[in-house]
Design a protein around this motif. Structure first.
Motif, PDB file in Angstrom:
ATOM      1  N   LEU A 132     -47.468  31.804  -2.867  1.00  0.00           N
ATOM      2  CA  LEU A 132     -47.301  32.107  -4.510  1.00  0.00           C
ATOM      3  C   LEU A 132     -46.242  31.317  -5.116  1.00  0.00           C
ATOM      4  O   LEU A 132     -46.237  31.153  -6.286  1.00  0.00           O
ATOM      5  N   ASP A 133     -45.061  30.894  -4.028  1.00  0.00           N
ATOM      6  CA  ASP A 133     -44.161  30.158  -4.845  1.00  0.00           C
ATOM      7  C   ASP A 133     -44.577  28.644  -4.840  1.00  0.00           C
ATOM      8  O   ASP A 133     -43.868  27.950  -5.270  1.00  0.00           O
ATOM      9  N   LEU A 141     -43.572  39.703  -2.018  1.00  0.00           N
ATOM     10  CA  LEU A 141     -44.518  39.684  -1.108  1.00  0.00           C
ATOM     11  C   LEU A 141     -43.776  39.521   0.031  1.00  0.00           C
ATOM     12  O   LEU A 141     -44.392  40.046   1.326  1.00  0.00           O
ATOM     13  N   ASP A 142     -42.564  38.888   0.101  1.00  0.00           N
ATOM     14  CA  ASP A 142     -41.760  38.719   1.369  1.00  0.00           C
ATOM     15  C   ASP A 142     -40.851  40.014   1.528  1.00  0.00           C
ATOM     16  O   ASP A 142     -40.226  39.936   2.535  1.00  0.00           O
ATOM     17  N   THR A 143     -41.192  40.867   0.811  1.00  0.00           N
ATOM     18  CA  THR A 143     -40.449  42.348   1.032  1.00  0.00           C
ATOM     19  C   THR A 143     -41.257  43.000   2.306  1.00  0.00           C
ATOM     20  O   THR A 143     -42.464  43.017   2.259  1.00  0.00           O
ATOM     21  N   TYR A 144     -40.656  44.011   2.994  1.00  0.00           N
ATOM     22  CA  TYR A 144     -41.266  44.689   4.019  1.00  0.00           C
ATOM     23  C   TYR A 144     -41.133  46.128   3.485  1.00  0.00           C
ATOM     24  O   TYR A 144     -39.893  46.641   3.899  1.00  0.00           O
ATOM     25  N   PRO A 145     -42.156  47.094   3.275  1.00  0.00           N
ATOM     26  CA  PRO A 145     -43.614  46.574   3.159  1.00  0.00           C
ATOM     27  C   PRO A 145     -43.707  45.862   1.820  1.00  0.00           C
ATOM     28  O   PRO A 145     -42.812  46.040   1.045  1.00  0.00           O
ATOM     29  N   PRO A 146     -44.756  44.975   2.028  1.00  0.00           N
ATOM     30  CA  PRO A 146     -44.933  44.052   0.678  1.00  0.00           C
ATOM     31  C   PRO A 146     -45.202  44.647  -0.407  1.00  0.00           C
ATOM     32  O   PRO A 146     -45.831  45.717  -0.541  1.00  0.00           O
ATOM     33  N   HIS A 154     -50.123  49.845   6.516  1.00  0.00           N
ATOM     34  CA  HIS A 154     -48.627  50.506   6.537  1.00  0.00           C
ATOM     35  C   HIS A 154     -49.024  51.854   6.333  1.00  0.00           C
ATOM     36  O   HIS A 154     -48.015  52.604   7.037  1.00  0.00           O
ATOM     37  N   PHE A 206     -47.080  44.466  -4.120  1.00  0.00           N
ATOM     38  CA  PHE A 206     -48.097  43.848  -5.171  1.00  0.00           C
ATOM     39  C   PHE A 206     -47.937  44.080  -6.473  1.00  0.00           C
ATOM     40  O   PHE A 206     -48.326  45.277  -6.769  1.00  0.00           O
ATOM     41  N   GLN A 251     -42.095  32.990  -8.219  1.00  0.00           N
ATOM     42  CA  GLN A 251     -41.030  33.121  -6.787  1.00  0.00           C
ATOM     43  C   GLN A 251     -40.520  34.418  -6.913  1.00  0.00           C
ATOM     44  O   GLN A 251     -40.698  34.927  -5.907  1.00  0.00           O
ATOM     45  N   GLN A 300     -36.012  37.735   3.570  1.00  0.00           N
ATOM     46  CA  GLN A 300     -35.123  36.853   4.151  1.00  0.00           C
ATOM     47  C   GLN A 300     -34.971  35.657   3.089  1.00  0.00           C
ATOM     48  O   GLN A 300     -34.306  34.900   3.210  1.00  0.00           O
ATOM     49  N   LEU A 301     -36.044  35.665   2.312  1.00  0.00           N
ATOM     50  CA  LEU A 301     -36.037  34.349   1.334  1.00  0.00           C
ATOM     51  C   LEU A 301     -35.236  34.828   0.000  1.00  0.00           C
ATOM     52  O   LEU A 301     -34.890  33.708  -0.749  1.00  0.00           O
ATOM     53  N   HIS A 344     -42.433  36.991  -7.682  1.00  0.00           N
ATOM     54  CA  HIS A 344     -43.631  37.839  -6.910  1.00  0.00           C
ATOM     55  C   HIS A 344     -43.802  37.502  -5.597  1.00  0.00           C
ATOM     56  O   HIS A 344     -44.206  38.330  -4.729  1.00  0.00           O
ATOM     57  N   ALA A 345     -43.192  35.901  -5.339  1.00  0.00           N
ATOM     58  CA  ALA A 345     -43.224  35.666  -3.927  1.00  0.00           C
ATOM     59  C   ALA A 345     -42.322  36.600  -3.163  1.00  0.00           C
ATOM     60  O   ALA A 345     -42.622  37.118  -2.030  1.00  0.00           O
ATOM     61  N   LEU A 377     -49.013  41.939  -9.084  1.00  0.00           N
ATOM     62  CA  LEU A 377     -49.996  41.440  -9.851  1.00  0.00           C
ATOM     63  C   LEU A 377     -51.298  41.957  -9.304  1.00  0.00           C
ATOM     64  O   LEU A 377     -51.536  41.933  -8.112  1.00  0.00           O
ATOM     65  N   ALA A 380     -46.293  34.614   0.525  1.00  0.00           N
ATOM     66  CA  ALA A 380     -45.179  34.527  -0.399  1.00  0.00           C
ATOM     67  C   ALA A 380     -44.976  32.817  -0.643  1.00  0.00           C
ATOM     68  O   ALA A 380     -44.840  32.468  -2.084  1.00  0.00           O
TER      69      ALA A 380
END
Lengths: 408, 390
Positions: free
Chosen positions: B273-274, A273-278, B294, A280, A267, A228-229, A269-270, A282, B270
Motif C-alpha cells: 500500500l505504501d 494495515l500494519d496495526t494489530y489487529p489491522p 480475529h 481497513f 502511507q 512498528q513502522l 492506510h499502510a 478503504l 502495508a
C-alpha cells in the motif's frame, strides 16, 4: 472585539461558522493523550464554508443552571471529556485576561453557564469528519463570547479534537508537532492563504457506506501501540514530507503536490494495515477510485488529479480548475449514479464535458453503478468567522434551540 | 545418488517432486536483481506434497537438438532468463565436478540438451504460487541428473525464483539474506524439521479470483523503488522478527507464532500500500477472512488460528490439530460454498464439528456465500524433494 447580543436578561449570544479541513500530510498518532499532542506535524487544505461548514451559537447567561449542548438538533452529553477540556481551557484563558485587566469586551460572563447549539450544513451520515470543524467552531465562538486572543485558540481547539486546530485558519495550514512536553508550541499556523492558489479545486466523493469503521481516536491509539513502522514514519518520513509539501504549495506545483498527497494518504492506510489487529478504512469503491485516478493520470502522462482518504471510504480529490469538468465526467461514467433523486454533483457548479472514446477505453475499468452517492465540488476557503445577522442565531432569546434547528 | 534411466538411445531421465512453501516472515524486495538476493531474510513452512507439489521429469540425450520445456501440458519459452539462469548454473556446477574428477554419477550428459516436463497437482487458476515449487523441482531434478551437490542448490534455485530455495528443505526453513555481494552466503537452511511440531496444521483458502494482481517480481521492484517504509522493515523490523520466529517455533508457542505470522503478513501488505502506485493484493473476501480470524481468536481469548496472505487474495491459515475441525466449520458457516459440484474441503480429512450458537453470534458477521471456492487441508511436510521411484 465583538459586541455580544445583550438584553435585560443578561443573555450574551454569539454565532460563528468554521470550516472543514482535509489533511494532505496526515496526523495519525499522539505522543500525549491528554493534551492531544501529535507524533508528527500535519498539513491541510481548508475547504470553503459555502459548501461545508459548522455553525455554532453560544449563549451565556447568569440564569442558566448548567452548561448544555445540542448537536445537529439533538441534546448531547456535556460531560464529554473533550468538550469539558475546551470549556475549561477557554474559561481559564478568559479569567487570565480579566485578571490582568485586559478587557476590551464583556468578560463577566465567563463565570456563567453556557448553552451551545451546533449544526453542520453537510449530513453526518456522509461520513465527512465533522469533529474538526465542530470543535474549531465551538472554540472560536467561545473565544468571541469571552474575549480570548486568537493565538491561544490552537491549543484549546487541539484539546477538543487534534485536527480542529487546523480549521482555525484558511487556505493551507500546518499543525506543528512541537517539542515541549506541555504542548504550548504544538500549534496550527497558516502556510499560505486560500487566495494563493485559486485554480486548486476539491471534490469530495461520498461513497456508499457499508460498515462502521474503527473511530480515529481508538484507531490511532492502536497504531501507536502496535505498528512498528509508525515511529519511523513520524520521525523520519513526515518531517521531510512537510518541508516538501510546503515547498510544492508555494511553487503551486500541482503534479508534485498531487503525488505527495497520494503517497501520504497511502502511507497512512499502510500504517493502519500494519496495526494489530489491522484496520481497513478503504473499501472496494475506494480502491476503484484510486485505480481510476492512476489510470487517468497515466493516460495524460502527468498527475492531473490526486486522491486522499481519511479514516473512512470517502475520497477527497484535488485537481486544477482546467481538469475539473472532465474528471467529474470520468467519475460519472465509471461510477454511474442513481438515475433519479438528488443531484449527483452538489456545491460549486461544474460544466459538463465529453469524454473521448480513447480515454474511456484506455482507462479500461468496469463501471461501478451507485458506488458513489454524490460529489461535493468545492475549493480552498477562509478560516472561521462571526455571523453578524442575529436572525442566524441557532438559539432563541430563551437560550434554547430554535424550532427550526431541532431534528424531528 | 541415483541411477538415471539409460537405454540404447543414451537417454537419461529422472523424475522428482518438490513442495510448496508458505512464508511466515515474508520476502519482498531484492538488493540484486540478477543474482536474486533479498533485502531481508525470510522464513517459511514447507507444505506436505500429498496435497501440493510440483512433479518434474528431465530427460537428457545427445539426440536432442535444443533445450525444451513443457509446463502443465503446454510448451513454454525456454529462453526465459530465469530458466536459463538455472540451466546454466547447474551445468556450471556439474562441469566443475566433472573436471575435479569427482564423479559418482554419469555426468557426461551435461553437454547434452534437456527436455523438461513439469506439472502441479494443484490448478494454476487457484492462484497458489507455483514458481517456488516449480523452480525447486527443476533445480533438484537437474541436480539428480547431472550430479550436483545439494548444498549448492540453494543458490541455483534462488536464481530461478527467490523463494524456491526454501522449497529445497522440509519443515521450517529460513532463507538467510547473506552479506556477500556475490550472494554465495544467501542460502536456505532448515530451522527445524516437520516432525518437530506435528500438531501444526495448514489450510489454504482458495478465494474466488476477481482481477489479475500485479506479479511479484514487478510488485516487489516497485516497492523497493518507491516505499520509504520498506528499507526500515528490511533493516530493523525483519531481523528481530526472524530471531523471534525461530524462537517461537522452537518453543512450539502457537499463540506467539500465530500473532507474529499475522503481523508480518499485514506488514507486507502495508508495504504494498505504501508503494507508488499502491498495490492491493487483499480483496473483500481476504478482509473478511482476516476479520473472522480475529473475532474467532477474540472469542476464545487466545490466538488459536493465524492467517497469512501472499501476493494474491488466497489465505493460508495456520492452526493446531485440536482447533482444525471447528475452524473449518466456522469457515463453512461464514463462507457457505456452492451446494453442488466439487468438494469444499480437499486434502487431509477434516472431522465435522458443531458450532455453538454463542460462537456464531459473537463472531457477528454476515455470511459471504461462495466467497471461498474450496479449502486444501494439509500439514507440514516430512522431508523435502524426493526422487520418484521408476
Amino acid at each position: 472585539m465583538n459586541m455580544p447580543e445583550n438584553d435585560k436578561q443578561s443573555l450574551s449570544m454569539v454565532t460563528c461558522t468554521a470550516p472543514v479541513n482535509i489533511a494532505v500530510i496526515k496526523y495519525w498518532g499522539k505522543r500525549d493523550e491528554d493534551l492531544i499532542l501529535p507524533i508528527n506535524s500535519s498539513l491541510s487544505v481548508t475547504l470553503h464554508q459555502d459548501q461545508l461548514k459548522t455553525t455554532t451559537t453560544v449563549a451565556c447567561s447568569r440564569n442558566f443552571q448548567q452548561d448544555r449542548i445540542w448537536l445537529n438538533g439533538k441534546e448531547e452529553d456535556i460531560s464529554n471529556p473533550r468538550l469539558q477540556s475546551c470549556l475549561q481551557e477557554i474559561r481559564r484563558f478568559s479569567r487570565k485576561r480579566r485578571n490582568t485587566g485586559d478587557s476590551t469586551s464583556d468578560v463577566s460572563g465567563v463565570s456563567h453557564k453556557v448553552h451551545i447549539c451546533s449544526v453542520n450544513n453537510f449530513p453526518t451520515a456522509a461520513g465527512l469528519a465533522s469533529s474538526a470543524s465542530g470543535y474549531a467552531c465551538l472554540v472560536y465562538t467561545l473565544s468571541q463570547l469571552f474575549g480570548v486572543e486568537s493565538e491561544q485558540l490552537s491549543a484549546v481547539a487541539r484539546q477538543g479534537s487534534g485536527s480542529a486546530c487546523r480549521s482555525l485558519y484558511g487556505g493551507f495550514v500546518q499543525w506543528k508537532l512541537g517539542e515541549q512536553l506541555d504542548g504550548k508550541d504544538s500549534l496550527a499556523e497558516q502556510v499560505e492563504s486560500e487566495s494563493y492558489w485559486p485554480e486548486l479545486r476539491v471534490l469530495t466523493l461520498v461513497v456508499s457506506a457499508e460498515q462502521k469503521s474503527v473511530g480515529s481516536t481508538s484507531g490511532m491509539h492502536a497504531s501507536v501501540e502496535t505498528s512498528q513502522l509508525l515511529k519511523y514514519r513520524a520521525d523520519v518520513v513526515v518531517p521531510s514530507r512537510m518541508e516538501e509539501m510546503i515547498r510544492v504549495i508555494r511553487e503551486r506545483d500541482f503534479p508534485a503536490f498531487g503525488e505527495l498527497t497520494m503517497k501520504d494518504s497511502n502511507q497512512f492506510h499502510a500504517i493502519c494495515l500494519d496495526t494489530y489487529p489491522p484496520i481497513f478504512y478503504l473499501n472496494n469503491t475506494s480502491h476503484r477510485i484510486i485505480s481510476l485516478v492512476h489510470r487517468y493520470n497515466q493516460y495524460y502522462g502527468e498527475t492531473r488529479v490526486a486522491y486522499t482518504f481519511d479514516a473512512g471510504p470517502n475520497a477527497v480529490i484535488y485537481t486544477l480548475q482546467d481538469h475539473l469538468s472532465e474528471f467529474v465526467q470520468v467519475v460519472r461514467h465509471f461510477f454511474p449514479p442513481e438515475v433519479s433523486g438528488e443531484e449527483f454533483v452538489k456545491g460549486l457548479p461544474v460544466c459538463s464535458a465529453d469524454l473521448s472514446e480513447e480515454l474511456k477505453r484506455d482507462i479500461n475499468m468496469e463501471p461501478t453503478p451507485k458506488g458513489i452517492r454524490y460529489i461535493i465540488s468545492t475549493k480552498a476557503g477562509p478560516g472561521p468567522c462571526v455571523v453578524k445577522d442575529p436572525n442566524h442565531h441557532l438559539l432563541g432569546a430563551d437560550g434554547l434551540p430554535k424550532k427550526s434547528v431541532i431534528s424531528d
